[in-house]
Structures are given as C-alpha cells and as structure tokens.
Design a protein around this motif. Structure first.
Motif, PDB file in Angstrom:
ATOM      1  N   GLU A   1      -8.613  -1.920 -31.709  1.00  0.00           N
ATOM      2  CA  GLU A   1      -8.197  -2.431 -33.008  1.00  0.00           C
ATOM      3  C   GLU A   1      -9.402  -2.824 -33.855  1.00  0.00           C
ATOM      4  O   GLU A   1      -9.469  -2.529 -35.044  1.00  0.00           O
ATOM      5  N   LYS A   2     -10.368  -3.473 -33.187  1.00  0.00           N
ATOM      6  CA  LYS A   2     -11.560  -3.910 -33.911  1.00  0.00           C
ATOM      7  C   LYS A   2     -12.276  -2.704 -34.529  1.00  0.00           C
ATOM      8  O   LYS A   2     -12.553  -2.669 -35.726  1.00  0.00           O
ATOM      9  N   TRP A   3     -12.512  -1.707 -33.687  1.00  0.00           N
ATOM     10  CA  TRP A   3     -13.189  -0.486 -34.169  1.00  0.00           C
ATOM     11  C   TRP A   3     -12.398   0.154 -35.288  1.00  0.00           C
ATOM     12  O   TRP A   3     -12.956   0.570 -36.296  1.00  0.00           O
ATOM     13  N   MET A   4     -11.084   0.253 -35.052  1.00  0.00           N
ATOM     14  CA  MET A   4     -10.244   0.942 -36.034  1.00  0.00           C
ATOM     15  C   MET A   4     -10.362   0.272 -37.389  1.00  0.00           C
ATOM     16  O   MET A   4     -10.578   0.925 -38.412  1.00  0.00           O
ATOM     17  N   ILE A   5     -10.240  -1.065 -37.394  1.00  0.00           N
ATOM     18  CA  ILE A   5     -10.264  -1.766 -38.681  1.00  0.00           C
ATOM     19  C   ILE A   5     -11.627  -1.601 -39.349  1.00  0.00           C
ATOM     20  O   ILE A   5     -11.706  -1.301 -40.547  1.00  0.00           O
ATOM     21  N   TYR A   6     -12.700  -1.717 -38.573  1.00  0.00           N
ATOM     22  CA  TYR A   6     -14.027  -1.563 -39.167  1.00  0.00           C
ATOM     23  C   TYR A   6     -14.210  -0.173 -39.773  1.00  0.00           C
ATOM     24  O   TYR A   6     -14.620  -0.019 -40.923  1.00  0.00           O
ATOM     25  N   VAL A   7     -13.902   0.836 -38.960  1.00  0.00           N
ATOM     26  CA  VAL A   7     -14.185   2.214 -39.389  1.00  0.00           C
ATOM     27  C   VAL A   7     -13.323   2.620 -40.573  1.00  0.00           C
ATOM     28  O   VAL A   7     -13.819   3.119 -41.589  1.00  0.00           O
ATOM     29  N   LEU A   8     -12.017   2.356 -40.456  1.00  0.00           N
ATOM     30  CA  LEU A   8     -11.134   2.811 -41.520  1.00  0.00           C
ATOM     31  C   LEU A   8     -11.340   1.999 -42.795  1.00  0.00           C
ATOM     32  O   LEU A   8     -11.241   2.531 -43.909  1.00  0.00           O
ATOM     33  N   THR A   9     -11.634   0.707 -42.635  1.00  0.00           N
ATOM     34  CA  THR A   9     -11.907  -0.083 -43.835  1.00  0.00           C
ATOM     35  C   THR A   9     -13.155   0.444 -44.523  1.00  0.00           C
ATOM     36  O   THR A   9     -13.203   0.507 -45.764  1.00  0.00           O
ATOM     37  N   ALA A  10     -14.140   0.842 -43.743  1.00  0.00           N
ATOM     38  CA  ALA A  10     -15.345   1.423 -44.343  1.00  0.00           C
ATOM     39  C   ALA A  10     -15.000   2.699 -45.095  1.00  0.00           C
ATOM     40  O   ALA A  10     -15.489   2.936 -46.211  1.00  0.00           O
ATOM     41  N   ASN A  11     -14.117   3.522 -44.499  1.00  0.00           N
ATOM     42  CA  ASN A  11     -13.676   4.753 -45.170  1.00  0.00           C
ATOM     43  C   ASN A  11     -13.090   4.441 -46.528  1.00  0.00           C
ATOM     44  O   ASN A  11     -13.472   5.008 -47.555  1.00  0.00           O
TER      45      ASN A  11
END
Lengths: 481, 364, 366
Positions: free
Chosen positions: B330-340
C-alpha cells in the motif's frame, strides 16, 4: 483465320519440315507416355495430310471420332464444320510448350502437312461428378447445391446467382509441376483493391511444386501456421461464396477441389452457418449464442473441472462438494490422469469411427461408449462426474458451425487442461489471456481477426453474435460467410 | 509475416478502452478505505471534487497534446525545457512507469495468493505475468488496443459486482451528516485519494499513435467521466453498506463485499471475482509497460525493442522483490501512483505555458 | 523454428518450476461443514473444538480436539485424521453459552482472518455441550440451509444476514454495543435440534436469554422484523366470551424519527403493519364485522407496543444498545451525542412508539 483460306496455302514446301519437326519434338517429350497416339489421315478428297496427336487416356473417344476424325475424312468445300472446329484455337507450330499444355488438358492437336499452324480441338474425357448437396454444410432450408471438382462448373454455379458485369475473374496457375488452375473471384467496386493486391501477390509468391487441393493454397494465404485458429474459410456452397463476394471478400476456386476458399474470415464468423440466413432472425440469434456457449464450454469445462477439483474445492457449493468428494473417494487416479484417460479414450473412439464404414463405426461407438464407459465406472477407476464433463465438452466441440472449429476447440481444450492442471484457476486465467492476445495478433488477409469486437463497430455487431432481420440490416447484404 | 502498413496506429475507441482499463486497475480496490480513513463520511464528496480537478487538468493535457500531434510527451519535453531537463523528466517518467508495473504486479500476486492459490510462492505469479506481458508487448500497439477492447467486454460481464448489494444492508445514516469534517477533511482526503486516477497521464504518451485525433480527445474526456462514475458509485455504495470503522479494517473492500453475493454454481464469489481483477490489473501493467518501452526507446534513441522489453521486465521483477507485505504494497502504491498523478497535474499546465510563451508546436 | 523451440523450452521450464504447490484434490480434504467451540469438560481454561464434516465412513463425521487456543485445538484434530482439514465449507459456527459468556470477539476474528472461511456463515449459541449437536443423527445442523429453515419455522421473519459472521464482525468493529444470536437446544432422546430462544450480547459477551415473544419486540426495535405470527388471548373454558385469535403480521413501513426536546432526544418509531387473520375462536356466524376488525387491530397494536416496551425496559436496564439508534443520535442530536457514553445516554433516552396495524386479509368467505 478462315478454314478454307488456310487450306489454300498447304503446298508450301518449307512448312512440311516444320510440322514433322514439331511432331517429333512433342513425341520426344511424351516418349514415356504409353497413351501417346499419332494418327495420319488424308483430308476429304484432297491430297492434304492431317496428323492428329493426342494422349489417349485424356481424350474422349466419342468426341474424337465425331468431331475430329469424321469431319476431316468427309471434308469438302460445302461441308459445314462442327462447332468444335470453329471454336478451336490455332497455334503456331513452333509454340511447342503451349501445344504440350493443351495435350495434357485433353485436347487433340491437328497438324496439317504444309501448314505452319496447328489446330487445338478440345475433347477432354469428362470425369465430372454430378452436382450433389453439400455434405458438411447441410442446411434445412435454402439451396441444396454443392461444389464439385470441376472449377468451371463451380464458377457457373456462382455466376448463376450473381448475374452482374461486376464479377471479376482472375486466373492463376499454381504449382510448378501440377500447374493447377486457380481462379480469384471478386466484385468490382465492392472488393477493395488492396485485398485483391494482397491475395494476388501472395499467390504469385507460391513456388511450390504441387497444388492439389484448395487446402494447400489456404496454408500459403495464412500469415502464420502456428495457430489453432483458421483464418481462411472453406465452403462447398456457392451461395456462401456469393454472400462473401457481396460482403467485399474474395473467393478462390481451385480446379480439382470441391472446396472454395473465402477470405477474410474473422473469429466470430466461425459461429455462423448458412442456415442462419435461411431461418428466422431470432432463431438464428439463439442458435449462434448456443454455438458460442458450446465453444466456451467445450474449451473450458474440463479445465474448469480440473481446477475446481484439484485446487479450489472451496469454490464449489457445499451440496455439490459432498457428492463429488464421496464419489471420488474410491478412485485411485489423480483427477488429471482420470480426465486424460477419458478424454483420450473419447478422442480415440472418434478417430477410429471417422475412417471406418458406417456399420463398423457403430460397433466401435457402442463398445466405446457403453462397454468401456460402464466398465470403468463400475470398476471404480473413473468417477462418473468426469465422464459427464468430458463427454459434454466433446459434444459441445462438435456443435460448431465448421468442422475446422472442432479441431481448434480440441487444441485449446488440451492446452487449457494442462494449464489448469498446473496452476488451477490462475493458470486457466493466464491461458485465457494468452489466447486473447494470440487472437488479437491474428490477421485474416489484412483484416483484424477479432473484428468487429476489436476494432469495435456497432454496425457490424448486427450480424456478429446477433442476427437481426434482413430488413433492419438495410441495404447491406447478409453475411453468408 | 504480412502486417498491415500502419502497424503502430490505434483506433480512438481502442485507446479509450486502454485508458479505462489501466485507470480502473488499482484505484477502486483501495479507494473506499483510504478515502474514508482520510476524510470520514465525506469521502464520496471528496472524490467528486477530485474528479472535477482531473477533468480541468485533462483539458490542459488536451491543449498541450494538440500542439504536438506527432510527438510523444518525452519527445517534445526537451524542445520546451531544454535537452537535459527534458531527458531528466523522461527518465523520471520511465522510472515511475517501471515502478507502477512492479506495484501492479505485486498487488495482483497478493490478491491471487490470498484468494486463489495460497501456497504457491508469489514470485511465481510475477514471473508468469511478466512472461505474458513480454509476449504482449512484443507485438505492435494494435494488438494491445484490440486486447484492451476484448478485455473490456470480458470485464463488462463482471462490472455488475462493482456495486455491492445495497438493499438489505444499506443505511443512509452512514453517509450523514454531509461535510462532517469541513474543508479541512476534504483537503486531507484530496491528498489521500490522489493516487486513484493514475493512468490518465498516459494520454500524453499515446496521443501521436491514434489516427482520429478529434475522436480521441472526445473519448478521453468520456473515459474520464466513465471511470469517475464507476469509482463514485463504488465508493458511495461501499460507504452506504459498511460502517466507517469497519471499512478501515478491510484491506481491499471492493473484493470483500462480493462475498455476500451467492451463486448456484460457484460459492466464493469474491474468489471468482479475482478473475476480473486479474484482467484489469494485467491491462494496467501492460499499458504502463508499453509506455515505459516507448519512452525508453525515445529518450535513449534506441530502436532495438526486444532488449528493452526484457530490461523493463527484469527491472520490474527486481522491484517486486523489494516490496514485502500488504502494508508495504500500500505504501509503495500510494507513493508511486501519487507521483504519477502529481506529475500529470503539475507538468502539463507548466509546459503549456512554456509552449505558449516560446511559441512552440502548432498553435490552436 | 528457433522461436518455437524456445517457447517449448520456456513452457517446460514453467511446468517444472511450478511444483503444483496448491494441488490438493478434493478427496484428500476433510470438508468441515459445522464447527463448534466449547470449554473442555472439567477444565474451563481450555477450549474444545469440535468439527463435523463430510466423510466416507460413518465414524469419521465428528472429531474433537482440545487446547488453550483454537489453533492448538485444531492442530490436535488434524493429528486424528489423515485428511487435511478444510475450513472453506463451514456452514455454521456453534458456540457454547459458557464460552460466549467470556466473549466471542477472538473467535470471530480467527474465522475472518482465514480467507478460506466464508464471511456469511451462520453463528448460533447452544444450550449444553456443543459436541452433542455436531453428531450425525436424524437432524443435524450440517448445512446452513437446515439452520435457516429452523429459524424460518420459528414463525419469525428477519433477514438471514442478521446472524451472519460478517454482520457480527461489523457490529463489533463499528462499536455497536450488542447483538443477538439464536440459542439451539437438543432433545437428548430423539436427538431433534430446535430453537430455544435468543441470546442478547453486551459487546461480545453473552448476557441473557430472551424468548421468542420478546424477540418480536427486539426485532421491531431493530427495524428488522419482516413478519411474525401473533396469538392473542387464551382459551378459558369457564368464560365462553373469551376470544382467541392468530394473526400473521407483515412489516409494511418502518421509520424512526428523532425529536429533540430540551436537549434530550426522543426516538419515535413509526411502524406500519399489514395483517392477515389466520384463525379465530369463536367463529362469528354472521361474518366478521367492521367493529370486530377495528378491535383486533387495536389489540394487536397494544400487543406489539407492549412487547417493544418490555424489551426496551430490560435492555435499557442492562445499559446496552443493540438497535443502531446511536447512528440516529449521532446525526440528529450532534450536540449531546457522545460515542463513549452512548449506552449510558441511551438508558435514559425516551422512546415512543406509533404503531398502525391494518388487517388486510380477514377471510371474506366466512
């Protein structure tokens, strides 16, 4: 050139040697043909000598006597020549290759001593079967006429349903040795020039020695042979060919083959039968859906069963799982082996029946179905559920519009089963997506195989998995492909 | 092999399907929980506001793309901001693309390991999915477009399950009172759900590959609306069914609620529904993989496709090895997709201004 | 050809790499359909888990294990059978009263944590030892449907999901302070299982038992009653004028209003019912008059009101609030509502009922 005028110039001495030379040369080519015949006779009451050469087994004796020999013997200025003579072509003596070709096609070559021309009179032995109703594409309504092995007859069958000057006919000779006549049919203004161009260039690229049946041509038209899906349709029905032409497709007729090739052919057309267009629209739609269901059941039912029994028993409802687990308890084999045994057994029985005379086939069917099936269940070797599942999927596989779909289904079924046996439902999903990608990557003569779902076309959907009424389809001709 | 002449061109509708597929992939799985944890009962209002922002931003993206109809984003960025900064932005996009592939695959394998195959190691799923991805990306873009359309129809069958059965469970009181936490809650929620509409920024990458540009722009807006509606319904109904505190306990509430639905043949509807998630997440990974491959080809001026595809796959696999448990995912997902999404919110408007100022590209 | 060979090689690699980890055919599973949790006989500190499942042989249907936790008990059961215990088909979870008194949240948590266990299994309490219930007999709670049928036969209609594991979990996690579970009893001789009553829980602990009649009031307060059979009056042989009749009522409309008066909330239940007269004694010879219908309606209204208030008094005294009125208070009484003290607040809250019964079917042929 008039027959009479031509006879005037026979005394030229130079041409005398030309005829002898030509005849000898042709004889050299056919030196090992036992049916090589060379007859000499005098024309009527003149002094001119005629040399007839022909291959005995390719020529119809009756035609030879009535249309060639008798008119020559009884020739005079007032004789009316038979039709064959007026329609015959005259070839220069030197064009030996063409003469040889005509001889092989069942013509008689008539050389007149002293002339530089030779007459070719068609007298082929007619080994043509009568027109019968198509065996594989039976319809309950609609025409009962099927193609035969004679391509010219087949063209006439199409022409008779398509009396238009727009019909184009291109001729090809395929096979270096067999020199098979092949015709490419298209409609001017309806068939796209790119399609014709594509097919023409593909046909011209063929360098094979032989081309016996249309199925060989089919393989050359495909982009890739490594696919279980057929991208070219074959048919025995002239009405289907007409439908395809009206749709903007092309038809290929190969001499000696009762199957015409139709293209482009897309994935959803494999659920269409000619009967769909001769029945009520609603009924046809339901039938199509049944066929689509059959396709998916046939390819996936066994694999799904394997995945459920072997991996995901938690997905089965409790009442069913109770029955299944109690029935399986006494079976010694793992489910994969169990399914494989039955699947192979059914496939072997079918393979056995396929080439046997009908009466023997029945015996195999009975012994396969009743004796072996019953015995395996009562011996507790196989659980009855497996037999039900496998036979249902096999039957569904044969409830397809085309026989070639049956083979497609069989390949997919085995692959799916293997994947479900390794990774359960996940494996099955992966292989589904694999098939989807594969189907997406296929083209049939340049047209996307998954047309009209992708690229999506609402208009074309009317005749894809639905078959709406002809009135609602508008001016567009029904797709009989 | 006889391939059609313009093998890189897409239909506008196919592009829309690709976009829908890759946007629907990750968002709805988690949005209900993350949004409600951040902004309480107002989550569904927050999403509506977010949708409006994204729609405005998409109009900016359309304006930007219109100026460079024959170039992808990474191709014209160097023209606008200078070669080195442009290359850097391209590089960041590539890295984000690969990270997104990895995150998507990890979510997918986590779902499979939870619901379908419990003992199989997760790396196995990653390897198999990657093999499938490589097989797909090796073909041209058309195949991807067709696959997206095909999968759209497959997942269309399942779309019914987006909406939990409300009749017996739903309680309107769970949504009330509106604006409970005021603007502060909404602001907090906006930051939290920024990840959910990731995927729309790929419009800029795929713009030059579509024949019918006008229809494409139209379909782009429509697909945002479609996806937004789908998210909104899903979010709204989940809030209607689950008490706020219970929602916070569910890892992926969108899968959870389906267990209620009963079928005569299959019992665990939630497990069956993972097939749907498989298709959409696979599509997401595929679209991002193609985007990464194209970007690498253009940023580094390489034409060899095969090596790049394998490179992206290996890098993606390596990243999945770094992600551990569910919380990590979840942590990775939020970081990566928010960056997108963050990049797609900032960059296009900035670049559009620069383009207008420096008069680059076709005006209007 | 090279590509094909490569493809075949990769395919083979996949086959050999994947070890079919999850392969476990159905017949190697012991399909548990009923799971019971009880205290060990004579040792309250230990749990006894009983599983009941599908088995080929007669004696393998029930297995028990003991341990200080559920997992320990289950691993003891696993030692007793050569098959793998499969928890995916559990239809019913039976909990003994003694365990329930100490709290069931840990049990619910264990069940939900396992992704194999379905979320909508039925939960019930039992009167007596759990292992007595999970035996193969004439009637046994093997399948959820049997259990649901048992509840339906109680002439009391409410949504099935009220007793599902998922709903209990939702209640526990969302801080509702109580719920109900049915209590089953078994006849030791005929081994017939029947419904005894319902158990009220405070938080996750079993508090007290209520009977079926009170259950109607309870469900009305929860706004979950679908239908119920009511019999009013008793036959008195000495008094020929004494009337007895049975009516089936169906919920037509339920609505709760909150009125705030002097910073104190009053919850007003507006309930509408339609009824059908099933039986009447004595039978009126001249048909049922309009006055009679009106009288029956008003009597029914009184009866329902009484049952509601009876339950309410009891529940308010226990300081629990299983009816979901907290949500109403939160929305409509935001000033006074305090989540932490809601039970206390509820025990002082005023509740009024406004019931309307409309006897639609009374048998015109009579």
């Amino acid at each position: 050139m008039g027959w009479w005028n031509w006879l005037q110039e026979i005394d030229a001495p130079s041409s005398q040697t030309c005829v002898t030379k030509s005849v000898n040369k042709i004889h050299e080519t056919f030196i090992n043909r036992a049916d090589w015949k060379k007859n000499e006779l005098l024309i009527g009451n003149s002094k001119a000598k005629a040399i007839l050469i022909y291959l005995d087994y390719t020529v119809d004796q009756n035609t030879l006597r009535k249309d060639v020999v008798e008119p020559l013997l009884h020739f005079s200025k007032t004789t009316k020549l038979p039709q064959e003579w007026t329609l015959s072509e005259s070839i220069s003596c030197g064009d030996l290759l063409l003469v040889q070709q005509r001889l092989l096609e069942g013509s008689v070559a008539v050389f007149i001593s002293g002339s530089t021309k030779c007459f070719i009179i068609r007298a082929p032995r007619a080994v043509v079967r009568a027109v019968e109703s198509p065996e594989m594409e039976f319809t309950t309504r609609g025409p009962k006429e099927g193609f035969i092995e004679d391509a010219s007859q087949n063209i006439e069958m199409i022409q008779k349903r398509l009396r238009t000057d727009k019909l184009e006919l291109r001729s090809f000779r395929l096979g270096k040795i067999t020199q098979t006549n092949t015709w490419l049919l298209s409609l001017k203004g309806i068939t796209s020039p790119e399609l014709i161009e594509r097919v023409t260039s593909k046909l011209n690229q063929i360098t094979a020695d032989q081309m016996i049946d249309s199925c060989e041509v089919e393989e050359y038209l495909e982009d890739s042979a490594w696919t279980p899906f057929s991208v070219i349709n074959t048919t025995e029905r002239p009405d289907r060919c007409v439908g395809a032409l009206m749709e903007g497709g092309i038809v290929l007729l190969v001499d000696g083959s009762p199957n015409a090739l139709i293209g482009p052919y897309t994935y959803f057309q494999q659920f269409h039968t000619p009967d769909d267009y001769y029945q009520r629209a609603m009924y046809a739609t339901i039938k199509r859906w049944i066929r689509v269901t059959g396709f998916f059941l046939s390819t996936n039912l066994v694999a799904l069963y394997m995945a459920l029994i072997g991996f995901h028993s938690h997905l089965i409802p409790v009442k069913l799982v109770t029955i299944l687990s109690l029935k399986r308890e006494s079976v010694p084999f793992p489910p994969m082996i169990e399914i494989m045994i039955i699947q192979l057994m059914i496939d072997l029985v079918l393979e056995g029946i396929l080439r046997l005379p009908p009466k023997l086939g029945q015996i195999i069917g009975v012994s396969g179905a009743i004796i072996i099936g019953q015995a395996t269940i009562s011996a507790d070797l196989i659980s009855p559920m497996v037999i039900i599942i496998v036979s249902v999927s096999t039957i569904c596989g044969y409830a397809q519009a085309r026989l070639s779909s049956t083979f497609t289904v069989q390949v997919i079924r085995y692959v799916n089963l293997l994947c479900a046996g390794i990774l359960g439902a996940f494996g099955l999903t992966v292989i589904w997506i694999f098939w989807l990608i594969h189907v997406c990557s296929l083209h049939s003569l340049g047209k996307a195989y998954l047309n009209p779902i992708s690229p999506f076309s609402m208009v074309a959907l009317k005749d894809t998995i639905l078959r709406i009424s002809k009135r609602a389809m508008g001016n567009k001709s029904p797709n009989v492909m | 092999m006889n391939r059609p002449p313009h093998s890189m061109s897409l239909h506008a509708s196919q592009f829309a399907m690709m976009l829908i597929g890759c946007t629907v992939g990750i968002g709805p799985l988690f949005i209900a929980r993350i949004a409600t944890v951040a902004s309480g009962r107002d989550a569904w209002i927050v999403f509506l506001i977010y949708l409006a922002i994204i729609l405005c931003n998409s109009l900016i993206m359309v304006q930007l793309a219109k100026r460079f109809p024959k170039q992808t984003f990474v191709q014209y960025v160097p023209e606008l901001v200078g070669t080195w900064i442009g290359k850097c932005i391209g590089f960041i996009l590539i890295v984000l693309g690969i990270l997104t592939i990895a995150v998507t695959m990890k979510i997918l394998s986590y779902i499979i390991a939870t619901y379908v195959l419990l003992k199989t190691p997760m790396d196995m799923f990653n390897v198999i999915i990657l093999m499938l991805l490589i097989y797909l990306v090796m073909f041209d873009l058309r195949v991807m477009g067709r696959l997206a359309t095909g999968l759209f129809f497959v997942s269309f069958l399942f779309s019914y399950f987006y909406i939990p059965p409300v009749n017996d469970y739903g309680n309107v009181l769970l949504l009330m009172p509106f604006f409970e936490n005021g603007w502060q809650g909404i602001w907090k929620g906006l930051g939290a759900i920024l990840f959910s509409l990731s995927g729309l920024e790929l419009f800029l990458t795929y713009y030059p590959y579509v024949d019918d540009k006008r229809n494409m722009r139209k379909y782009f807006i429509w697909s945002i609306l479609f996806v937004g509606l789908l998210f909104e319904i899903s979010l709204f109904t989940q809030q209607l069914v689950y008490p706020l505190k219970y929602l916070a306990h569910l890892w992926a509430p969108s899968i959870h609620y389906i267990s209620i639905v009963e079928f005569p043949v299959f019992e665990r509807t939630d497990a069956i529904f993972t097939i749907f998630w498989f298709t959409v997440l696979f599509k997401t990974a595929a679209v991002y993989m193609y985007h990464s491959v194209i970007s690498i080809q253009q940023v580094f001026q390489v034409h060899q496709k095969r090596i790049i595809v394998f490179l992206v796959a290996v890098l993606g696999f390596a990243v999945t090895k770094m992600i551990g448990n569910a919380a990590d995912i979840e942590k990775w997902m939020i970081y990566v997709l928010t960056a997108n999404v963050g990049l797609s919110l900032i960059l296009p408007s900035l670049l559009l201004m620069i383009a207008k100022f420096r008069r680059k590209g076709l005006a209007g | 050809m090279k590509r094909i060979l490569l493809g075949c090689f990769i395919g083979l690699l996949v086959i050999t790499l994947t070890g079919c980890w999850d392969y476990r055919p159905l017949d190697e599973d012991f399909m548990i359909t009923g799971l019971g949790i009880d205290h060990s006989l004579g040792d309250e500190s230990k749990l006894e888990v009983t599983v009941f499942g599908v088995a080929y042989t007669e004696q393998d249907h029930t297995l028990s294990g003991q341990g200080s936790s559920i997992s320990e008990a289950i691993s003891e059961i696993q030692d007793k059978t050569e098959k793998f215990l499969s928890f995916s088909h559990i239809q019913i979870l039976l909990i003994s009263k003694s365990v329930a008194k100490k709290g069931i949240s840990s049990i619910i948590d264990v069940m939900l944590r396992d992704s194999q266990v379905r979320n909508f299994i039925n939960v019930a309490l039992v009167d007596g030892r759990v292992s007595d219930f999970l035996q193969k007999g004439k009637e046994y709670p093997v399948t959820g449907s049997t259990f649901e049928a048992l509840l339906k036969s109680a002439d009391l209609g409410f949504p099935n999901q009220l007793l599902h594991l998922e709903t209990l979990a939702m209640n526990l996690y969302s801080g509702a302070s109580g719920f109900i579970l049915p209590i089953l009893k078994i006849d030791k001789v005929s081994r017939i299982i029947s419904l005894k009553g319902f158990g009220v829980f405070k938080r996750d602990r079993f508090l007290e038992e209520i009977d079926r009649k009170q259950m109607i009031g309870f469900l009305l307060l929860m706004q979950r009653l679908e239908y119920a059979n009511l019999t009013i009056g008793t036959i008195n042989l000495d008094n020929p004028d004494q009337r007895v009749y049975s009516v089936k009522i169906k919920a037509a409309s339920t609505h709760v209003r909150v009125v705030i008066d002097k910073d104190q909330p009053t919850f007003i239940y507006d309930l509408g019912f339609s009824g059908a007269l099933l039986e009447k004694n004595p039978v009126p010879l001249g048909g049922i008059s309009a006055d009679e219908i009106k009288r029956i309606e008003s009597e029914l209204t009184e009866e329902l009101k009484k049952s509601m208030l009876n339950v309410l008094r009891k529940i308010q005294k226990d300081q629990i609030e299983p009816f979901g009125l907290g949500e109403y208070a939160r929305v409509y009484w935001p000033k006074g509502y305090k989540e932490a003290q809601w039970e206390e607040q509820f025990s002082k809250a005023k509740i009024e009922t406004n019931i309307q019964v409309n006897l639609v079917f009374y048998g015109q042929t009579l």
